[in-house]
Design an enzyme around this catalytic site. Structure first.
Site, PDB file in Angstrom:
ATOM      1  N   GLU A 141      -6.470   8.185   8.177  1.00  0.00           N
ATOM      2  CA  GLU A 141      -6.195   8.435   6.757  1.00  0.00           C
ATOM      3  C   GLU A 141      -6.970   9.628   6.207  1.00  0.00           C
ATOM      4  O   GLU A 141      -8.176   9.549   5.956  1.00  0.00           O
ATOM      5  CB  GLU A 141      -6.546   7.189   5.932  1.00  0.00           C
ATOM      6  N   GLU A 156      -0.823  -0.952   3.625  1.00  0.00           N
ATOM      7  CA  GLU A 156       0.228  -0.074   4.159  1.00  0.00           C
ATOM      8  C   GLU A 156       0.507  -0.388   5.625  1.00  0.00           C
ATOM      9  O   GLU A 156       1.672  -0.427   6.040  1.00  0.00           O
ATOM     10  CB  GLU A 156      -0.174   1.391   4.004  1.00  0.00           C
ATOM     11  N   GLU A 168      -9.542   2.186  -1.184  1.00  0.00           N
ATOM     12  CA  GLU A 168      -8.839   3.047  -0.224  1.00  0.00           C
ATOM     13  C   GLU A 168      -8.665   2.311   1.109  1.00  0.00           C
ATOM     14  O   GLU A 168      -7.596   2.384   1.734  1.00  0.00           O
ATOM     15  CB  GLU A 168      -9.627   4.342  -0.021  1.00  0.00           C
TER      16      GLU A 168
END
Length: 118
Positions: A24, A72, A65
């Site tokens: 990420e 996700e 985050e």
């Protein structure tokens, strides 16, 4: 997997951090911004309350985050096709990171203002 020794569970958390760091870019960006914010805080030496607020804001943004990334991953695995419900869930998780980031920005701005008003 439950009731493992502490060091084993700590290893799982470190594995999670490594995985998100590798995958990420947004997490890496947030880490750099957080380090910068903490560096500015250390230079200004605003006092323990402001320092704690900045540290808490950084931790909140990074935690959200990480949760966004986890959500996700689960959604993409369970439902790889694009579906409106899945998009809403992912968008809401991203919005949580945005809201926390804006709150962190507000804390940083107020800290800067109060440092120069002294």
């Amino acid at each position: 997997m439950k009731n493992r020794p502490f060091l084993v569970r700590l290893g799982y958390a470190v594995d999670g951090l490594r995985a998100v760091w590798r995958r990420e870019a947004s997490f890496r960006t947030q880490c750099v911004l957080g380090a910068g914010a903490f560096g500015v805080t250390a230079l200004l030496q605003p006092g323990p309350l402001w320092t704690a607020l900045v540290a808490a804001a950084i931790a909140l943004v990074l935690s959200l985050e990480l949760m966004n990334s986890a959500l996700e991953d689960v959604i993409d695995k369970l439902h790889p096709a694009i579906a409106p419900e899945m998009k809403r869930a992912k968008d809401a998780a991203a919005a949580a990171v945005l809201v926390a980031s804006l709150g962190a920005l507000a804390i940083g701005t107020l800290m800067l203002v109060s440092s120069f008003v002294r």
